[in-house]
Design an enzyme around this catalytic site. Structure first.
Site, PDB file in Angstrom:
ATOM      1  N   LEU A  93       0.832  -1.204   0.000  1.00 57.17           N
ATOM      2  CA  LEU A  93       0.000   0.000   0.000  1.00 57.17           C
ATOM      3  C   LEU A  93       0.868   1.257   0.000  1.00 57.17           C
ATOM      4  O   LEU A  93       0.556   2.240  -0.684  1.00 57.17           O
ATOM      5  CB  LEU A  93      -0.912  -0.019   1.227  1.00 57.17           C
ATOM      6  CG  LEU A  93      -2.160   0.866   1.203  1.00 57.17           C
ATOM      7  CD1 LEU A  93      -3.043   0.532   0.014  1.00 57.17           C
ATOM      8  CD2 LEU A  93      -2.944   0.712   2.492  1.00 57.17           C
ATOM      9  N   GLU A 313     -10.025 -22.579  32.120  1.00 62.37           N
ATOM     10  CA  GLU A 313     -10.061 -21.174  31.699  1.00 62.37           C
ATOM     11  C   GLU A 313     -10.288 -20.239  32.886  1.00 62.37           C
ATOM     12  O   GLU A 313      -9.762 -19.121  32.923  1.00 62.37           O
ATOM     13  CB  GLU A 313     -11.151 -20.962  30.646  1.00 62.37           C
ATOM     14  CG  GLU A 313     -10.954 -21.756  29.359  1.00 62.37           C
ATOM     15  CD  GLU A 313      -9.602 -21.499  28.707  1.00 62.37           C
ATOM     16  OE1 GLU A 313      -9.077 -20.374  28.830  1.00 62.37           O
ATOM     17  OE2 GLU A 313      -9.061 -22.431  28.079  1.00 62.37           O
TER      18      GLU A 313
END
Length: 471
Positions: A93, A313
């Site tokens: 880009l 978790e």
């Protein structure tokens, strides 16, 4: 009457093969080499998070725009700029924006397009590329042309490293000659831009002054840079009032520009999937998990496995919050990609250097999942294998940074056994500390697990609310 057309097809095929061979050998003239984009539409305003790279690139491009002034000062224009950085940070880009900024003919190619099994083909293609740039600029009355070579490490690797044949070296030699032939007084001023994420592989002759004069670092964006990039990618998207781009930028540490573009796109897909006219903050948060881990999968753990995953978790999340308040962004037991559950952390500020204490805290968070399983269920599982790998990497970072009991060491000279013994000592000590912390707060694990099994996903705010009500 029946006519056998097979001989005609056979002869036509032979003629086509002969034509392609002649073109590859440079014995027939073709339209040129490389993909032509006359004036790219992209400009520097559509690139966020790379202000330093843009500033350095513009300085080099001004040599093209102010050629008369440069000549009076006796300055030699730069011939080549090397854009280096991780994939997806915007190197291509930037090259297109450079051509737009200077109103130059833009020819893009990649290193792999120069490599063939036939000797001399690559060198011929290099000559054709530079000649094509000059011819096309003259045909369009342009004073300058930019040649962009992506993945130049394929073409420009150190000479002598390819044992199979000399084609690589011949091609690189031709590129060096062509760059030496770029003169300031040419009718068409040529600037070579190249991109790679492996600058260490390039031949030193390619990087010397007079060829690639400068290296422009195109790195992963910081928090402010990520915010700029997000604003660019949501311009054409309908956002709900609850969207907080600053919070999203904070939770996407390590994301490249390509990741952030994908994030905005996935958030829009989530909103469309939910039949909503606007994209909400929840859509963005779900998109973050998808970009990191992938799409939700159809795996359905048994109730026993689901309980173990929730315990695992919860252990990660509780230790993370106890060691650094506000560090948990999201906690889920929804399977995605190869992960059966996931803890996503979010820090107030990006970190690039770490103290020993901070690295040890990260190791404790990694070990907390298996430690929680041991405390609550009485045994561990294979679900912690990735956590252990990360913990070992962090322990090695402590050692090779000179922060361990071994002191400052030579990474090349120290024996693997010494490193392994020190890694074991570090992890064993921190595992014991993590286990003790969870034993003291085992009642909190049960509370978090109950909510997690019911809701499957809880935010950092919900987790902190549970912890506050438990103490």
């Amino acid at each position: 009457m029946s006519v056998n057309i097979f001989p005609l097809i056979f002869v036509g095929g032979l003629l086509y093969i002969f034509y392609k061979f002649m073109v590859n050998q440079g014995l027939l003239k073709t339209h040129g080499f490389g993909t032509l984009v006359r004036v790219p539409q992209e400009d520097f305003s559509c690139i966020g998070g790379q202000s330093t790279a843009i500033s350095e690139l513009k300085e080099a491009l001004d040599f093209i725009l102010d050629s008369d002034k440069i000549e009076k000062m006796g300055i030699r224009p730069l011939k080549g700029l090397l854009l280096t950085g991780p994939p997806g940070t915007g190197k291509t880009l930037l090259a297109k924006a450079a051509a737009n900024y200077t109103d130059s003919v833009f020819i893009a190619t990649s290193g792999s397009e120069f490599i063939e099994v036939y000797a001399g083909v690559g060198a011929q293609r290099v000559r054709k590329l530079f000649q094509s740039a000059r011819d096309r600029a003259k045909a369009e009355n342009k004073k300058s042309a930019i040649i962009f070579i992506d993945e130049i490490d394929i073409l420009g690797a150190r000479r002598g490293t390819h044992e199979s044949h000399m084609e690589y070296d011949q091609t690189l030699n031709q590129l060096l000659v062509e760059m030496d032939g770029i003169n300031a007084d040419d009718d068409v001023k040529i600037l070579v831009l190249a991109a790679t994420n492996r600058p260490d592989m390039l031949d030193p002759a390619l990087l010397r002054p007079g060829r690639f004069d400068r290296q422009v670092k195109v790195d992963l964006p910081d928090k402010e840079g990520r915010l700029q990039i997000l604003k660019i990618h949501v311009k054409n998207k309908p956002l709900a009032d609850d969207v907080d781009l600053d919070a999203i930028a904070r939770e996407t540490f390590g994301f490249s520009g390509a990741h952030l573009e994908s994030l905005a796109n996935e958030a829009a897909i989530n909103a469309m999937r939910n039949k909503s006219d606007k994209i909400t903050q929840k859509d963005f948060l779900q998109a973050i998990d998808k970009v990191i881990l992938g799409e939700k999968i159809d795996k359905k753990p048994s109730s026993e496995e689901l309980y173990r995953i929730a315990v695992h978790e919860a252990g990660h999340a509780i230790v993370s919050e106890m060691l650094e308040r506000g560090s948990v962004a999201n906690l889920t037991i929804v399977p995605r990609g190869n992960a059966m559950g996931f803890l996503r952390q979010s820090l107030e500020e990006d970190r690039y250097i770490y103290t020993r204490e901070q690295l040890e805290n990260q190791i404790m968070v990694c070990l907390a999942g298996s430690a929680a399983e041991k405390v609550i269920l009485g045994n561990k599982s294979t679900g912690a294998s990735n956590d252990f790998e990360k913990a070992v990497e962090l322990a090695k970072e402590i050692i090779f940074s000179g922060l361990s009991s071994l002191g400052i060491i030579s990474k090349d000279d120290i024996s693997p056994k010494k490193v392994n013994d020190e890694v074991t000592n570090i992890i064993s000590r921190l595992e014991k500390k993590t286990t003790e912390l969870l034993i003291d707060n085992h009642f909190v694990i049960h509370k978090v697990v109950d909510v997690l099994r019911e809701k499957e996903t809880i935010s950092g705010e919900e987790l902190r609310s549970i912890l506050n009500s438990s103490f």
